[in-house]
Write a protein that holds these residues in place. Structure first.
Motif, short mmCIF file in Angstrom:
data_model
loop_
_atom_site.label_atom_id
_atom_site.label_comp_id
_atom_site.label_asym_id
_atom_site.label_seq_id
_atom_site.Cartn_x
_atom_site.Cartn_y
_atom_site.Cartn_z
N ARG A 68 -22.42 -17.64 -14.83
CA ARG A 68 -21.23 -17.10 -13.99
C ARG A 68 -21.57 -15.80 -13.37
NH1 ARG A 68 -15.76 -17.85 -17.24
NH2 ARG A 68 -15.66 -15.53 -17.05
N ASN A 69 -20.72 -15.45 -12.27
CA ASN A 69 -20.68 -14.16 -11.39
C ASN A 69 -19.68 -13.46 -11.98
OD1 ASN A 69 -22.03 -16.42 -9.34
ND2 ASN A 69 -23.08 -14.44 -9.14
N CYS A 70 -19.81 -12.24 -11.75
CA CYS A 70 -18.83 -11.06 -11.72
C CYS A 70 -18.69 -10.05 -10.70
CB CYS A 70 -18.88 -10.44 -13.23
SG CYS A 70 -17.74 -9.09 -13.57
N VAL A 71 -17.48 -9.64 -10.36
CA VAL A 71 -17.49 -8.60 -9.21
C VAL A 71 -16.63 -7.51 -9.82
CG1 VAL A 71 -16.46 -8.15 -7.11
CG2 VAL A 71 -17.76 -10.11 -7.37
N ALA A 72 -17.11 -6.31 -9.69
CA ALA A 72 -16.42 -5.07 -9.91
C ALA A 72 -16.36 -4.04 -9.02
CB ALA A 72 -17.00 -4.43 -11.40
N THR A 73 -15.46 -3.29 -8.56
CA THR A 73 -15.49 -2.34 -7.51
C THR A 73 -15.42 -1.17 -8.18
OG1 THR A 73 -14.35 -3.81 -5.74
CG2 THR A 73 -14.34 -1.54 -5.51
N ILE A 74 -16.27 -0.02 -8.10
CA ILE A 74 -16.41 1.17 -8.92
C ILE A 74 -16.32 2.36 -8.05
CG2 ILE A 74 -17.91 2.34 -10.65
CD1 ILE A 74 -19.00 -0.28 -11.56
N ARG A 75 -15.73 2.98 -8.08
CA ARG A 75 -15.46 4.56 -7.37
C ARG A 75 -16.59 5.27 -7.83
NH1 ARG A 75 -9.37 6.57 -8.17
NH2 ARG A 75 -10.46 8.52 -7.30
N ASN A 76 -17.12 6.40 -6.78
CA ASN A 76 -18.02 7.13 -7.12
C ASN A 76 -17.62 8.31 -7.83
OD1 ASN A 76 -20.01 5.67 -5.49
ND2 ASN A 76 -19.77 6.92 -3.60
N THR A 77 -16.26 8.67 -7.75
CA THR A 77 -15.84 9.78 -8.31
C THR A 77 -14.29 9.42 -8.87
OG1 THR A 77 -16.70 11.23 -6.87
CG2 THR A 77 -15.07 12.26 -8.30
N PRO A 78 -14.24 9.19 -10.28
CA PRO A 78 -12.92 8.79 -10.95
C PRO A 78 -12.05 9.76 -10.52
CG PRO A 78 -14.90 8.30 -12.28
CD PRO A 78 -15.36 9.12 -11.50
N GLY A 79 -10.66 9.51 -10.58
CA GLY A 79 -9.85 10.50 -10.56
C GLY A 79 -8.37 9.88 -10.36
N THR A 80 -7.25 10.46 -9.55
CA THR A 80 -6.19 9.70 -9.35
C THR A 80 -6.04 8.50 -8.96
OG1 THR A 80 -5.34 12.20 -8.52
CG2 THR A 80 -3.77 10.29 -8.07
N ALA A 81 -5.37 7.61 -9.42
CA ALA A 81 -5.19 6.46 -9.10
C ALA A 81 -5.07 6.01 -7.38
CB ALA A 81 -3.96 5.53 -9.87
N LEU A 82 -5.92 5.06 -7.15
CA LEU A 82 -5.91 4.46 -5.80
C LEU A 82 -5.91 3.14 -5.77
CD1 LEU A 82 -8.97 6.64 -4.46
CD2 LEU A 82 -6.58 7.20 -4.05
N ALA A 83 -5.39 2.64 -4.51
CA ALA A 83 -5.43 1.09 -4.35
C ALA A 83 -6.80 0.79 -4.36
CB ALA A 83 -4.54 0.81 -3.12
#
Length: 149
Positions: A68-83
């Motif tokens: 199985r493959n998995c994809v995740a999009t990870i922000r460089n700097t967590p913070g206020t919720a963004l789309a």
């Protein structure tokens, strides 16, 4: 004197427990410095990635034990919720597995069985999206597109 020290120790212990509880109660999506393995699972190895502008990275991971493959999009700097979004599909098919919403740290994980298959995958953060097609399938050359809306 002994009573004062006992009250002080009890108050200190209570403050430590309250602080620890507040720390542990933080949602997983707000955890800074997360990794694709923390999002997808420790048995998934990163096989490809694409920068989402300067906002973060979309990771394609693979688990050779289950195909199985998995994809995740990870922000460089967590913070206020963004789309944000993360998605994957087998190249040449129309069924896309996706996760999108307003997130503080990452979108996904999304999984698909992809052993010996090319995959199309990508993600977005705010107004920047990345699409990678014909990826991780040997002789075919993958195609990458980054779009800023």
């Amino acid at each position: 004197m002994r009573y004062a020290r006992s009250v002080f120790c009890t108050a200190t212990a209570a403050a430590l427990v309250a602080g620890s509880t507040a720390f542990l109660a933080t949602p997983a999506s707000a955890a800074p410095n997360t990794t694709p393995q923390k999002v997808c699972g420790s048995s998934y190895k990163t096989v490809n990635s694409a920068a989402v502008g300067s906002l973060g990275t979309v990771y394609l991971t693979y688990n050779s034990a289950n195909g199985r493959n998995c994809v995740a999009t990870i922000r460089n700097t967590p913070g206020t919720a963004l789309a944000m979004s993360a998605w994957i599909r087998l190249t040449g098919t129309t069924t896309t597995i996706s996760d999108s919403g307003n997130y503080t740290s990452y979108a996904g994980p999304v999984y698909i069985y992809g052993k010996a298959r090319c995959v199309d995958w990508g993600g977005s953060i705010k107004n920047v999206s990345v699409t990678v097609t014909k990826s991780n399938c040997g002789a075919l050359k993958e195609h990458r597109v980054t779009t800023v809306r």
